[in-house]
Design a protein around this motif. Structure first.
Motif, PDB file in Angstrom:
ATOM      1  N   LEU A   1     -11.636   2.189  60.314  1.00 24.13           N
ATOM      2  CA  LEU A   1     -12.439   2.340  61.522  1.00 24.13           C
ATOM      3  C   LEU A   1     -13.588   1.342  61.506  1.00 24.13           C
ATOM      4  N   GLY A   2     -13.858   0.718  62.661  1.00 23.20           N
ATOM      5  CA  GLY A   2     -14.981  -0.200  62.761  1.00 23.20           C
ATOM      6  C   GLY A   2     -14.844  -1.409  61.852  1.00 23.20           C
ATOM      7  N   ASP A   3     -15.989  -1.975  61.457  1.00 20.29           N
ATOM      8  CA  ASP A   3     -15.999  -3.139  60.570  1.00 20.29           C
ATOM      9  C   ASP A   3     -16.033  -2.723  59.106  1.00 20.29           C
ATOM     10  N   ALA A   4     -16.576  -1.555  58.829  1.00 20.21           N
ATOM     11  CA  ALA A   4     -16.641  -1.025  57.467  1.00 20.21           C
ATOM     12  C   ALA A   4     -16.974   0.452  57.563  1.00 20.21           C
ATOM     13  N   GLY A   5     -16.567   1.213  56.555  1.00 24.35           N
ATOM     14  CA  GLY A   5     -16.865   2.631  56.573  1.00 24.35           C
ATOM     15  C   GLY A   5     -16.814   3.205  55.177  1.00 24.35           C
TER      16      GLY A   5
ATOM     17  N   LEU B   1     -29.521  -1.644  65.328  1.00 28.90           N
ATOM     18  CA  LEU B   1     -30.153  -2.763  64.640  1.00 28.90           C
ATOM     19  C   LEU B   1     -30.189  -4.010  65.516  1.00 28.90           C
ATOM     20  N   PRO B   2     -31.067  -4.975  65.213  1.00 27.34           N
ATOM     21  CA  PRO B   2     -31.187  -6.158  66.066  1.00 27.34           C
ATOM     22  C   PRO B   2     -30.043  -7.156  65.925  1.00 27.34           C
ATOM     23  N   ASP B   3     -29.335  -7.153  64.781  1.00 27.19           N
ATOM     24  CA  ASP B   3     -28.242  -8.109  64.577  1.00 27.19           C
ATOM     25  C   ASP B   3     -27.287  -7.577  63.525  1.00 27.19           C
ATOM     26  N   VAL B   4     -26.162  -8.254  63.391  1.00 33.60           N
ATOM     27  CA  VAL B   4     -25.120  -7.808  62.468  1.00 33.60           C
ATOM     28  C   VAL B   4     -25.611  -7.823  61.027  1.00 33.60           C
ATOM     29  N   ARG B   5     -26.374  -8.854  60.655  1.00 38.08           N
ATOM     30  CA  ARG B   5     -26.865  -8.949  59.274  1.00 38.08           C
ATOM     31  C   ARG B   5     -27.746  -7.744  58.940  1.00 38.08           C
ATOM     32  N   SER B   6     -28.585  -7.349  59.871  1.00 40.60           N
ATOM     33  CA  SER B   6     -29.443  -6.180  59.650  1.00 40.60           C
ATOM     34  C   SER B   6     -28.607  -4.910  59.526  1.00 40.60           C
ATOM     35  N   ALA B   7     -27.557  -4.824  60.349  1.00 40.37           N
ATOM     36  CA  ALA B   7     -26.671  -3.660  60.288  1.00 40.37           C
ATOM     37  C   ALA B   7     -25.936  -3.615  58.949  1.00 40.37           C
ATOM     38  N   GLU B   8     -25.488  -4.759  58.466  1.00 45.07           N
ATOM     39  CA  GLU B   8     -24.818  -4.813  57.167  1.00 45.07           C
ATOM     40  C   GLU B   8     -25.750  -4.361  56.050  1.00 45.07           C
TER      41      GLU B   8
ATOM     42  N   VAL C   1     -14.602   0.627  70.776  1.00 43.28           N
ATOM     43  CA  VAL C   1     -13.620  -0.459  70.726  1.00 43.28           C
ATOM     44  C   VAL C   1     -13.040  -0.715  72.109  1.00 43.28           C
ATOM     45  N   GLU C   2     -12.716   0.378  72.813  1.00 48.87           N
ATOM     46  CA  GLU C   2     -12.141   0.236  74.150  1.00 48.87           C
ATOM     47  C   GLU C   2     -13.165  -0.344  75.109  1.00 48.87           C
ATOM     48  N   GLY C   3     -14.403   0.093  74.952  1.00 49.03           N
ATOM     49  CA  GLY C   3     -15.482  -0.429  75.795  1.00 49.03           C
ATOM     50  C   GLY C   3     -15.558   0.277  77.127  1.00 49.03           C
ATOM     51  N   ARG C   4     -16.719   0.820  77.450  1.00 46.36           N
ATOM     52  CA  ARG C   4     -16.923   1.438  78.746  1.00 46.36           C
ATOM     53  C   ARG C   4     -18.411   1.587  78.994  1.00 46.36           C
ATOM     54  N   LYS C   5     -18.763   1.829  80.227  1.00 44.73           N
ATOM     55  CA  LYS C   5     -20.144   2.096  80.579  1.00 44.73           C
ATOM     56  C   LYS C   5     -20.451   3.568  80.320  1.00 44.73           C
ATOM     57  N   VAL C   6     -21.689   3.839  79.948  1.00 45.08           N
ATOM     58  CA  VAL C   6     -22.108   5.226  79.810  1.00 45.08           C
ATOM     59  C   VAL C   6     -22.253   5.788  81.214  1.00 45.08           C
TER      60      VAL C   6
ATOM     61  N   GLY D   1     -18.057  15.012  52.758  1.00 46.52           N
ATOM     62  CA  GLY D   1     -17.191  14.792  53.903  1.00 46.52           C
ATOM     63  C   GLY D   1     -17.827  14.038  55.045  1.00 46.52           C
ATOM     64  N   SER D   2     -19.114  13.730  54.939  1.00 42.29           N
ATOM     65  CA  SER D   2     -19.772  12.965  56.002  1.00 42.29           C
ATOM     66  C   SER D   2     -19.226  11.543  56.054  1.00 42.29           C
ATOM     67  N   THR D   3     -19.340  10.941  57.234  1.00 43.10           N
ATOM     68  CA  THR D   3     -18.716   9.642  57.472  1.00 43.10           C
ATOM     69  C   THR D   3     -19.737   8.652  58.021  1.00 43.10           C
ATOM     70  N   PHE D   4     -19.739   7.444  57.478  1.00 44.58           N
ATOM     71  CA  PHE D   4     -20.566   6.343  57.962  1.00 44.58           C
ATOM     72  C   PHE D   4     -19.637   5.216  58.402  1.00 44.58           C
ATOM     73  N   ILE D   5     -19.887   4.675  59.593  1.00 49.65           N
ATOM     74  CA  ILE D   5     -19.096   3.560  60.106  1.00 49.65           C
ATOM     75  C   ILE D   5     -20.049   2.487  60.639  1.00 49.65           C
ATOM     76  N   ARG D   6     -19.787   1.227  60.278  1.00 54.59           N
ATOM     77  CA  ARG D   6     -20.533   0.116  60.891  1.00 54.59           C
ATOM     78  C   ARG D   6     -19.642  -0.588  61.892  1.00 54.59           C
ATOM     79  N   LYS D   7     -20.163  -0.793  63.095  1.00 54.29           N
ATOM     80  CA  LYS D   7     -19.462  -1.553  64.139  1.00 54.29           C
ATOM     81  C   LYS D   7     -20.472  -2.500  64.762  1.00 54.29           C
ATOM     82  N   ASP D   8     -20.245  -3.806  64.556  1.00 53.29           N
ATOM     83  CA  ASP D   8     -21.173  -4.821  65.046  1.00 53.29           C
ATOM     84  C   ASP D   8     -22.573  -4.531  64.503  1.00 53.29           C
TER      85      ASP D   8
END
Length: 202
Positions: free
Chosen positions: A127-131, A101-108, A182-187, A137-144
Motif C-alpha cells: 500500500l502507498g509508497d511504504a508501510g 508534510l511540505p514535501d516528500v523528503r520531509s514525509a520520508e 490512489v484513485e483520486g477524487r475531490k472531497v 496491529g496499527s498501520t502506518f502508510i506513506r503516500k507522497d
C-alpha cells in the motif's frame, strides 16, 4: 528486512479484496492523486487528501469493510500538521490520522522516525509508497508527502459482526483510504456527523 509473520501475510492478502472495493467506490474526480509541487507550505488548514479520512463517503466505506458503522459522530482535531479523525465503536476508539508534510523528503523522514520508534515494526510495500505494521496491529502508510496512521490499539481483539481481528482492521481501513488517494477524487463533504476541526498553533 524482517520476515513477515504469517498473520501479517494473511491480512495483506485479505486486504486485496478491500482495496478493490475501495477503488471501485471512489469516484475518478481529480483530487489528492494529482501531481503536486515539489514542496508545499503546510498551511493553517488541512488539505483535501488530509480531510478525506473524515469524509462521509470514506466513513461509509470503512463501515462496509468492517461490517460495522460508528456508534458516535466522528470528531476531528488539527494540531501541528496532524489531522486526526476519531472513529468510535461503543467504548472503543480508533484514531485515524494524517500527518501533512511540505514535501516528500520531509514525509520520508517523519515516516522513518515513526518506524524507528515502533516496537518490532514489520515493513511492507503493498500500500502507498511504504508501510509498516506494529505489534498491536496499527498501520502506518506513506503516500507522497502524507503519512497515514490507523491506530487500532484501543479496539477489542475482534470487531463487528464479521469478527474482524484487530490486526486486520488497521490494514482494512488503510486500504480504503489509500484506495481513494490512489484513485483520486475531490472531497465532497465531511461526514455528516463530524464536528468542526479544532486547531492549535505551531
Amino acid at each position: 528486512m524482517p520476515e513477515r509473520p504469517k498473520h501479517l501475510r494473511s491480512r495483506l492478502l485479505w486486504t486485496a479484496g478491500v482495496l478493490l472495493v475501495a477503488l471501485t467506490a471512489c469516484s475518478p474526480d481529480a483530487g489528492p492523486a494529482a501531481a503536486a509541487p515539489t514542496s508545499v507550505p503546510v498551511g493553517a488548514t488541512p488539505e483535501s487528501a488530509t480531510l478525506m479520512v473524515c469524509e462521509k463517503e470514506v466513513e461509509e466505506e470503512v463501515a462496509e469493510a468492517l461490517g460495522l458503522p460508528t456508534s458516535q459522530p466522528l470528531t476531528s482535531t488539527w494540531v501541528d500538521g496532524l489531522f486526526t479523525c476519531a472513529y468510535r465503536y461503543g467504548d472503543a476508539v480508533m484514531p485515524v490520522s494524517v500527518k501533512q508534510l511540505p514535501d516528500v523528503r520531509s514525509a520520508e523522514a517523519y515516516f522513518a522516525q515513526q518506524q524507528a520508534a515502533a516496537t518490532n515494526p514489520v515493513p511492507f510495500q503493498e500500500l502507498g509508497d511504504a508501510g509498516f505494521a506494529t505489534n498491536n496491529g496499527s498501520t502506518f502508510i506513506r503516500k507522497d508527502r502524507f503519512v497515514l496512521r490507523v491506530d487500532v490499539s484501543k479496539l477489542p481483539d475482534v470487531l463487528g459482526p464479521k469478527d474482524t481481528p484487530r490486526n486486520h482492521v488497521g490494514i482494512a481501513v488503510a486500504s480504503v483510504i489509500i484506495g481513494c488517494w490512489v484513485e483520486g477524487r475531490k472531497v465532497t463533504a465531511p461526514a455528516a456527523s463530524a464536528a468542526p476541526v479544532t486547531s492549535s498553533a505551531s
